[in-house]
Design an enzyme around this catalytic site. Structure first.
Site, PDB file in Angstrom:
ATOM      1  N   SER A  15       0.838  -1.203   0.000  1.00 20.23           N
ATOM      2  CA  SER A  15       0.000   0.000   0.000  1.00 20.23           C
ATOM      3  C   SER A  15       0.877   1.259   0.000  1.00 20.23           C
ATOM      4  O   SER A  15       1.631   1.488  -0.944  1.00 20.23           O
ATOM      5  CB  SER A  15      -0.958  -0.047   1.194  1.00 20.23           C
ATOM      6  OG  SER A  15      -1.957   0.931   1.078  1.00 20.23           O
ATOM      7  N   ASP A  42      -8.950  -4.699  -5.949  1.00 16.26           N
ATOM      8  CA  ASP A  42      -8.543  -3.844  -4.838  1.00 16.26           C
ATOM      9  C   ASP A  42      -9.693  -2.920  -4.439  1.00 16.26           C
ATOM     10  O   ASP A  42     -10.259  -2.216  -5.261  1.00 16.26           O
ATOM     11  CB  ASP A  42      -7.323  -3.016  -5.242  1.00 16.26           C
ATOM     12  CG  ASP A  42      -6.621  -2.371  -4.055  1.00 16.26           C
ATOM     13  OD1 ASP A  42      -7.316  -1.888  -3.149  1.00 16.26           O
ATOM     14  OD2 ASP A  42      -5.380  -2.351  -4.037  1.00 16.26           O
ATOM     15  N   HIS A  91      -7.580  -5.436  -1.411  1.00 18.03           N
ATOM     16  CA  HIS A  91      -6.347  -4.755  -0.993  1.00 18.03           C
ATOM     17  C   HIS A  91      -5.474  -5.660  -0.130  1.00 18.03           C
ATOM     18  O   HIS A  91      -4.252  -5.645  -0.229  1.00 18.03           O
ATOM     19  CB  HIS A  91      -6.705  -3.476  -0.234  1.00 18.03           C
ATOM     20  CG  HIS A  91      -5.541  -2.563  -0.016  1.00 18.03           C
ATOM     21  ND1 HIS A  91      -4.823  -2.002  -1.050  1.00 18.03           N
ATOM     22  CD2 HIS A  91      -4.954  -2.106   1.120  1.00 18.03           C
ATOM     23  CE1 HIS A  91      -3.857  -1.245  -0.565  1.00 18.03           C
ATOM     24  NE2 HIS A  91      -3.911  -1.296   0.744  1.00 18.03           N
TER      25      HIS A  91
END
Length: 816
Positions: free
Chosen positions: A676, A749, A783
């Site tokens: 991330s 995601d 994610h």
């Protein structure tokens, strides 16, 4: 004759040509990393524990291991910012920690009692009854969700009531205050099949703004995008509020079906505070910002009070302390029969406006005929409240720009003023006073746990300091805010307080762990001995020989830094020499350099890797520098991100120099990685330094112009800080990446700001300028990666990549 060439046009054309001419990506099978990674990953997870509301029983919850890719690949509907499984009408596999076993352990002692559950049953959303004698949960069936209840005394479980639960908006049920039953959000009777979209469009999709009205919304995922989406949203998210009797299963519908995002019963059990969204829906913002009605109804469905009927909130300013106009954060006062409490912004909801009062907290007693009373006016944004008794409650406030927090003692019986008990920088680990301890009040609500004389309360905290974290329990006197330490964990172990069992704060339930001891729960008598309540074993003994230590060092500008250095099991510096090393990090923004430089030795924590953890690389002969601090400091009102690159590079340089100086790492065999925002960091470090041989960037964002209304801790829009957005974007400097980089991204995601297109476009740019890059897309993953196959393959990719670039003899780097 000379031809003047437009170099930018040529470069863009070349990049497009490279992307167009690229061969199709080849589908690969899932790979498994080398032993013992798969064996550790497949080990049964350590059970989770939930303490009953009367502190007499532990529910020991067995958990499923990673689901299969087939389970993660079930159909998903993405509607209004939510993701649901249309088969069950509840959350998708990627967002649920399913439980598959249940037993009850008496805190007083004796063997645990296993609850017999039907074969294959799995469940979630466990909640204790107000009296602590029953544990309710939501069970999954082939076609939906059901409400179940387990009795502590008999260790049996059964289904409660007939209606299927609607879990589309999240929590699908709550206990009634007297424990007699539940208020649930049920699938409406006779709902029928989901609407089917026509294959023939009725016309174009059109959106239009109102001239002069700004709507600066941050990037959101999974928004509605068509009339068919609107129809599906209304179908799946509409629920019927229903009362269910625990003993008989009898049901009573409350009012008409609606799009209820929340419903809570007053402490006296007479009224229901409801929040529901309404059309017209929006394609720009998630459902939480749709037109919203907050109202109080009785169990006959009649409206007693409408607190607010708010229009679409698509114009909330970008800063983090911005809020919607009108009443918000409505709740019942936990220590009163039926008192409604809510908050209203006094600064237009925009923190950029000057105002002495930012938020006003108001109260109103049922039947809501008298005018609301102001509980307290706040000079920061409201951040919650702990209710206690008629003359004492604690209101919390925060202000993002200064990272300031206040805890204000208020007297609900004499509203209108408050006294600050605690004020601090909420990023200050060393100065953290701990959290206020609460207890169940027997009506399903949590209230402040006061000492028997009513003059003090309890605080439990981490006890962070440079030498380590030693959790504690304090007593604070309300009159002067002074504290007295009642208990502190022993050095060498990490043992936070889970709950206070008795009124006087002399008996505690704690969770103890150390570097070598798996976490277990204990009953600790401050005047006597402690006793183990659980005996969980090491889930990954293959990892037991790994060593770790906290290392500290200093950045060039004087900011202290730290990280946890892990070394493989059996590592001998004389025999093995310098190792290839992976540095895995995640930057953080601060407003105070002193707070940014705080270091806490966490070597007393029990560490075992799960999922796609980078720590698995330790089993393959790599050293790992975990979470080397990367503070981005904006002191004295400066914006942290305006010097993001310079501070990031300086932190990385200091970390590399430290591990090389220690003799642990080979300067030419160090990799950097992150997930991330850590992936964003990784790409920037490859752009702006030659410190690393390669990088691993998972599920990141690389072009900040695609998030123009803010990202991470950046509140300014692209047009307010164009230079910062551009300079922070590694996409801008793709032609400067001369080290190989591995990009991994979940195909689905769901994180705001890390759309898969971020990796897709970064890969295209890197390929177009001739960089060495591998791009891996994980099908149906969000994610965070959930499926067993996806996690194993990610670990195979990471291991194979590092073996390729760090284990061979280091080659000379190209000049930048």
């Amino acid at each position: 004759m000379f031809l003047r060439v437009n170099r930018t046009a040529v470069a863009v054309a070349a990049l497009l040509a490279a992307c167009t001419a690229a061969p199709l990506a080849l589908a690969e099978t899932y790979h498994v990393p080398p032993a013992p990674i798969a064996q550790i990953l497949d080990a049964a997870p350590t059970p989770q524990v939930s303490l009953s509301s009367d502190s007499s029983t532990l529910a020991i919850l067995g958990g499923e291991n990673l689901p299969s890719i087939a389970a993660v690949s079930e159909p998903i509907l993405r509607l209004g910012g939510y993701r649901i499984n249309p088969r069950t009408g509840g959350p998708i596999e990627a967002r649920v920690a399913w439980r598959n076993a249940l037993s009850f352990q008496a805190v007083a002692g004796g063997p645990a009692k296993a609850v017999a559950l039907p074969a294959g049953l799995r469940f979630t959303e466990t909640r204790w009854s107000p009296d602590g004698k029953t544990l309710a949960f939501v069970a999954e069936t082939a076609n939906g969700l059901e409400l179940w209840a387990a009795d502590v005394k008999t260790a049996t479980a059964r289904r409660v009531g007939a209606p299927g639960l609607n879990g589309a908006f999240g929590a699908s049920y709550s206990w009634l205050p007297d424990g007699s039953g539940f208020l649930i959000r049920a699938v409406p009777a006779g709902r029928g099949p989901a609407p089917v979209a026509s294959t023939t469009p009725e016309g174009p999709k059109v959106q239009e703004t109102q001239g002069g009205k700004s709507a600066p919304v941050r990037t959101y995922q999974d928004l509605l995008s068509s009339p068919q989406d609107e129809a599906l949203f209304a179908h799946y998210f509409t629920s019927q509020l229903t009362r269910v009797d625990l003993r008989t299963g009898a049901t009573q519908a409350v009012g008409a079906p609606g799009l209820y995002t929340g419903a809570s019963v007053s402490p006296d059990g007479r009224l229901i505070l409801t929040t529901r969204v309404k059309p017209p829906f929006s394609y720009l913002v998630p459902a939480a910002l749709f037109p919203t009605e907050i109202a109080v109804v009785d169990f006959g469905g009649s409206t007693v009070k409408t607190l607010v009927d708010r229009p679409l909130a698509d114009n909330v300013p970008p800063p983090f302390d911005a809020v919607v106009l009108g009443p918000r954060n409505a709740e019942w006062r936990a220590d009163a029969a039926s008192t409604l409490v809510w908050v209203e912004a006094q600064d237009g909801g925009d923190p950029r406006n000057k105002a002495e009062v930012r938020d006003r907290v108001l109260m109103q007693d049922a039947p809501f005929t008298a005018a609301p009373r102001t509980l307290v006016d706040l000079d920061q944004r409201y951040a919650g409240v702990d209710w206690g008794r008629a003359d004492a409650a604690l209101v919390y406030t925060r202000w993002f720009n200064t990272r300031n927090e206040k805890r204000i003692l208020v007297n609900p019986a004499q509203p209108g003023a408050g006294r600050v008990l605690i004020q601090r920088n909420y990023q200050d680990q060393y100065g953290d006073p701990g959290d206020i301890e609460t207890k169940a009040d027997g009506k399903g609500r949590q209230v402040i746990h006061f000492t028997p004389d009513g003059k003090s309360l309890f605080l439990a905290g981490e006890g962070a300091e440079a030498a380590g974290a030693r959790p504690f329990l304090d007593r604070m006197t309300l009159a002067d805010g002074k504290t007295q330490r009642l208990w502190r964990a022993q050095a060498g172990a990490y043992e936070p307080v889970v709950a206070i069992v008795d009124e006087a704060g002399r008996k505690l339930i704690t969770r103890r762990e150390s570097q070598s001891d798996a976490p277990n729960f204990f009953l600790r008598d401050l005047g006597g001995k402690s006793r183990a309540l659980t005996s969980f074993v090491d889930p990954a003994p293959q990892f037991a020989g790994v060593s770790k230590q906290q290392i500290t060092y200093t950045r060039a500008d004087g900011v202290p830094l730290s990280g946890t250095l892990y070394l493989p099991a059996g590592y001998d510096p004389k025999r093995d020499g310098r190792l290839p090393l992976l540095m895995w990090a995640y930057p953080a923004e601060f407003t105070d350099a002193k707070v940014a430089g705080q270091t806490v030795d966490r070597s007393n924590r029990f560490t075992r890797p799960t999922g796609a953890s980078h720590l698995f690389l330790l089993t393959q002969g790599y050293a790992v520098l975990d979470n080397p601090t990367m503070p981005i400091v904006g002191a004295n009102g400066a914006e942290p991100n305006d010097t993001y690159v310079e501070q990031l590079v300086a932190s990385a340089q200091a970390a590399v120099d430290k591990v090389v100086e220690m003799g642990v790492a080979d300067r030419d065999r160090i990799a950097v990685g992150g997930h991330s925002y850590g992936a964003f960091m990784t790409a920037n470090l490859l752009v702006h330094t030659d410190l690393f041989k390669t990088g691993i960037a998972r599920s990141g964002a690389y072009n900040r112009t695609l998030t123009p209304f803010g990202f991470q801790s950046e509140q300014r829009t692209y047009w307010e800080a164009e230079g910062t957005y551009t300079r922070m974007s590694p996409f801008t400097y793709a032609d400067k990446v001369n080290e190989p980089i591995l990009l991994i991204h979940g195909e689905a995601d769901d994180n705001s700001g890390t759309f898969p297109i971020q990796s897709e476009r970064f890969y295209a740019a890197l390929k177009g300028v001739g960089a060495q890059v591998r791009y891996v897309v994980l099908p149906n993953e969000a994610h965070g990666y959930r499926a067993r196959e996806s996690n194993l393959h990610t670990l195979w990719e990471m291991t194979t990549w590092l073996d390729r670039w760090l284990k061979p003899a280091a080659a000379p780097k190209a000049e930048k």
